[in-house]
Design a protein around this motif. Structure first.
Motif, short mmCIF file in Angstrom:
data_model
loop_
_atom_site.label_atom_id
_atom_site.label_comp_id
_atom_site.label_asym_id
_atom_site.label_seq_id
_atom_site.Cartn_x
_atom_site.Cartn_y
_atom_site.Cartn_z
N GLU A 340 12.25 0.26 -2.50
CA GLU A 340 12.51 -1.18 -2.49
C GLU A 340 11.19 -1.97 -2.49
O GLU A 340 11.07 -3.00 -3.17
N ARG A 341 10.22 -1.47 -1.75
CA ARG A 341 8.91 -2.15 -1.76
C ARG A 341 8.26 -2.05 -3.13
O ARG A 341 7.62 -3.00 -3.60
N ALA A 342 8.41 -0.90 -3.80
CA ALA A 342 7.85 -0.75 -5.15
C ALA A 342 8.46 -1.76 -6.10
O ALA A 342 7.77 -2.30 -6.99
N ALA A 343 9.76 -2.06 -5.95
CA ALA A 343 10.40 -3.06 -6.80
C ALA A 343 9.76 -4.42 -6.60
O ALA A 343 9.42 -5.13 -7.56
N ARG A 344 9.59 -4.82 -5.34
CA ARG A 344 9.01 -6.13 -5.05
C ARG A 344 7.55 -6.22 -5.49
O ARG A 344 7.13 -7.20 -6.12
N LEU A 345 6.78 -5.19 -5.15
CA LEU A 345 5.36 -5.20 -5.45
C LEU A 345 5.11 -5.15 -6.96
O LEU A 345 4.25 -5.85 -7.49
N GLY A 346 5.90 -4.32 -7.66
CA GLY A 346 5.74 -4.22 -9.11
C GLY A 346 6.03 -5.53 -9.80
O GLY A 346 5.33 -5.93 -10.74
N THR A 347 7.08 -6.21 -9.36
CA THR A 347 7.41 -7.52 -9.94
C THR A 347 6.26 -8.50 -9.73
O THR A 347 5.86 -9.23 -10.66
N ARG A 348 5.70 -8.50 -8.52
CA ARG A 348 4.59 -9.41 -8.23
C ARG A 348 3.35 -9.07 -9.06
O ARG A 348 2.68 -9.99 -9.58
N MET A 349 3.06 -7.79 -9.24
CA MET A 349 1.89 -7.39 -10.02
C MET A 349 2.05 -7.79 -11.49
O MET A 349 1.11 -8.31 -12.10
N MET A 350 3.25 -7.56 -12.04
CA MET A 350 3.45 -7.93 -13.44
C MET A 350 3.40 -9.43 -13.65
O MET A 350 2.86 -9.91 -14.65
N GLU A 351 3.94 -10.18 -12.71
CA GLU A 351 3.88 -11.64 -12.82
C GLU A 351 2.43 -12.12 -12.80
O GLU A 351 2.05 -13.01 -13.58
N GLN A 352 1.62 -11.53 -11.94
CA GLN A 352 0.22 -11.95 -11.88
C GLN A 352 -0.53 -11.56 -13.15
O GLN A 352 -1.33 -12.34 -13.67
N SER A 480 -1.49 -0.61 -0.40
CA SER A 480 -1.39 -1.78 0.47
C SER A 480 -1.52 -3.06 -0.35
O SER A 480 -1.95 -3.05 -1.51
N ASP A 481 -1.21 -4.19 0.27
CA ASP A 481 -1.35 -5.47 -0.41
C ASP A 481 -2.82 -5.74 -0.74
O ASP A 481 -3.14 -6.27 -1.82
N GLU A 482 -3.71 -5.38 0.16
CA GLU A 482 -5.14 -5.59 -0.07
C GLU A 482 -5.62 -4.73 -1.24
O GLU A 482 -6.39 -5.19 -2.10
N GLN A 483 -5.17 -3.49 -1.28
CA GLN A 483 -5.54 -2.61 -2.39
C GLN A 483 -4.96 -3.10 -3.70
O GLN A 483 -5.60 -3.03 -4.75
N THR A 484 -3.74 -3.63 -3.64
CA THR A 484 -3.12 -4.17 -4.85
C THR A 484 -3.96 -5.29 -5.43
O THR A 484 -4.19 -5.36 -6.64
N ALA A 485 -4.44 -6.18 -4.57
CA ALA A 485 -5.28 -7.28 -5.03
C ALA A 485 -6.56 -6.76 -5.67
O ALA A 485 -7.01 -7.29 -6.70
N ALA A 486 -7.15 -5.71 -5.08
CA ALA A 486 -8.38 -5.15 -5.64
C ALA A 486 -8.11 -4.54 -7.01
O ALA A 486 -8.92 -4.69 -7.94
N VAL A 487 -6.99 -3.81 -7.15
CA VAL A 487 -6.64 -3.21 -8.44
C VAL A 487 -6.47 -4.30 -9.50
O VAL A 487 -7.00 -4.20 -10.62
#
Length: 530
Positions: A340-352, A480-487
């Motif tokens: 479920e977290r992957a769904a939310r995080l993936g959507t946010r990453m693609m939107e950005q 993590s959210d911080e790592q996601t931002a770095a990626v």
């Protein structure tokens, strides 16, 4: 001293010498068939979570994850603890197909995660420790169960490197399977994209099966990936999957879902078929189910279990360490809601990514599902492939009928192929977010340049797609959210650098390295340490 200067000195010091020496020996001694090592000249010596440290002391954020094998990242504590328990217990490490407590626990946890329509009547076959052998087993099974030989497969598919798996993959050198169009928006084979393009693919499949003069006899099975990974990160629309399930069920054709890369939470549901609610007859599972160690199985409906003893076997199908690591991984993903977290995080990453990069002429499309994300690079100066119906078929208003666009939800739905209507699933992505421009030619040179620039910034990414023009992200579900931002920062910076260089130097011009943008590769950024 600047970070980049210290890194340059380190790379040429003793650690750098070890690094270069190992790479030279690999080049001299290993097969010319090696792949990742060519584009990623690193020598990993330590790893934890998202982070890899090379022999030269540099640190990288790993969004390759062993081609999707590492659902929990490198050396997750629950995986290491499970492996140590088996080693310390004195249990045998390889047991062929004998029953053991470790194996029993793995099967119990695996069956707990299966689609409801399969879990209650499932059988499991342990295969050789690679997904391609599990594909071979699935093909053998449906042929034995139906008495038929032909197979339906899809353009762009990738199912492995052994003979039978290659025959049903998109790059097959010989025609041994009937090939069907896989739905996609940006490069729709029918030139319309969206729900209408997917609907035309369904109608073509129905015509092929029902036309007595099509030249395609009733097959032994249909094999598909719910999201094509190597094919370019192409998620199948949920309603298209439901239609494939209905037309195969109506004609007694076993449906094989290849979940080797999409499984264990990767796409935002535990299994990618859960998004649509379908129940395949056979599921092919590998990669993440072994918790980073080699393991592959097929799970199938009990009435297909017509095999004779020894009909499919393999010396290493009793890998106890992989089963223990797999049990720990499956349970951790399930208990901690990582799908479920992957769904939310993936959507946010693609939107950005769409917001930051969608305006660049070299970016054709950002797409994916969950934490399986692709960025297609195209030739910015080349003419688009037509206009008219192709351009207007995507990015406009949704079709009143037909199939839904790619959804982003993460919850399992239940689908009955005999009664359920084909309706757009709530939470489906608005077709208005699909690309509104006609596709330009693929740009594998630009994609390779982006991969190189990512590596210089300390980010490991994979390439895929029809012409290796899609930059792929497969981060661990524990990112993590911080790592996601770095990626995202490093990827965006790399793509922008390549786009600028392409404008200055023409097609595939090498970017001039800006030391100010390359500090991420070896610096301790505070992310990636878990």
């Amino acid at each position: 001293m600047a970070v980049t200067e210290s890194l340059a000195e380190e790379a040429h010091g003793p650690a750098g010498a070890v690094h270069e020496g190992i790479l030279r020996r690999q080049s001299a001694r290993e097969s010319s068939a090696r792949t990742y090592a060519r584009a990623l000249p690193i020598v990993p010596v330590r790893a934890r979570g998202l982070t890899i440290e090379g022999a030269d002391g540099r640190r990288y954020l790993d969004c390759l994850s062993g081609a999707g094998t590492l659902a929990l990242g490198h050396n997750h504590p629950v995986v290491l603890a499970a492996v140590r328990r088996v080693l310390d217990s004195g249990a045998p490490l390889s047991v062929l197909d004998l029953a053991t407590p470790v194996k029993d626990a793995f099967i119990t946890e695996l069956f707990r995660t299966l689609p409801p329509g399969l879990a209650g009547r499932a059988r499991v076959q342990f295969c050789g420790p690679a997904g391609t052998d599990a594909v071979e087993a699935a093909l053998k099974l449906v042929r034995a169960a139906t008495g038929r030989t032909g197979v339906l497969a899809f353009t762009g598919a990738y199912h492995g490197m052994t003979a039978g798996a290659l025959a049903v993959s998109g790059g097959a050198p010989e025609v041994q399977a009937a090939r069907l169009p896989y739905p996609q928006d940006y490069r729709c084979p029918f030139g319309v994209g969206g729900p209408r393009g997917a609907e035309l693919g369904v109608r073509w499949t129905e015509s092929l099966l029902d036309d007595p003069k099509s030249g395609v006899p009733l097959p032994a099975g249909m094999i598909l990936e719910p999201v094509q990974g190597e094919g370019g990160v192409l998620p199948a629309p949920d309603d298209w999957l439901r239609r494939m399930r209905r037309l195969t069920a109506d004609r007694a054709i076993p449906l094989i879902a290849d979940e080797v890369q999409t499984g264990v939470g990767r796409t935002g549901a535990f299994w990618a078929v859960d998004h649509s609610g379908i129940t395949p007859d056979v599921m092919v599972l590998s990669k993440a189910i072994g918790g980073s160690l080699p393991l592959a199985v097929i799970v199938y409906r009990d009435d297909l279990d017509v095999w004779q003893p020894g009909a499919h076997a393999g010396t290493f199908r009793g890998n106890q360490l992989a089963m223990a690591a797999g049990t720990a991984t499956l349970a951790y993903v399930r208990e901690n809601g990582l799908a479920e977290r992957a769904a939310r995080l993936g959507t946010r990453m693609m939107e950005q990514l769409r917001s930051d990069l969608g305006g660049l002429a070299c970016v054709g499309e950002v797409r994916g599902r969950g934490l399986m994300i692709g960025l297609e690079l195209v030739e910015p100066g080349a003419p688009a492939a037509g206009d008219g119906p192709f351009a207007s078929g995507r990015g406009g208003r949704p079709e009143p009928d037909g199939l839904d666009a790619v959804p982003s939800g993460g919850e399992r739905s239940v689908y009955d192929p005999g009664t359920a209507p084909f309706e757009m699933r709530p939470g489906a992505r608005d077709p208005g977010t699909a690309p509104s421009r006609a596709p330009r030619p693929a740009a594998p040179g630009l994609a390779a340049a982006v991969q190189r620039e990512c590596l210089r910034r300390g980010l490991i990414v994979e390439l895929g797609g029809r012409h290796s023009s899609v930059v792929r992200l497969l981060p661990p579900l524990t990112i993590s959210d911080e790592q996601t931002a770095a990626v995202l920062d490093r990827l965006t910076d790399a793509v922008a650098a390549v786009a600028r260089a392409d404008e200055r130097h023409g097609p595939h011009g090498a970017p001039e390295h800006d030391p100010g943008t390359g500090t991420g590769m070896g610096a301790d950024t505070g992310v990636g340490t878990d």
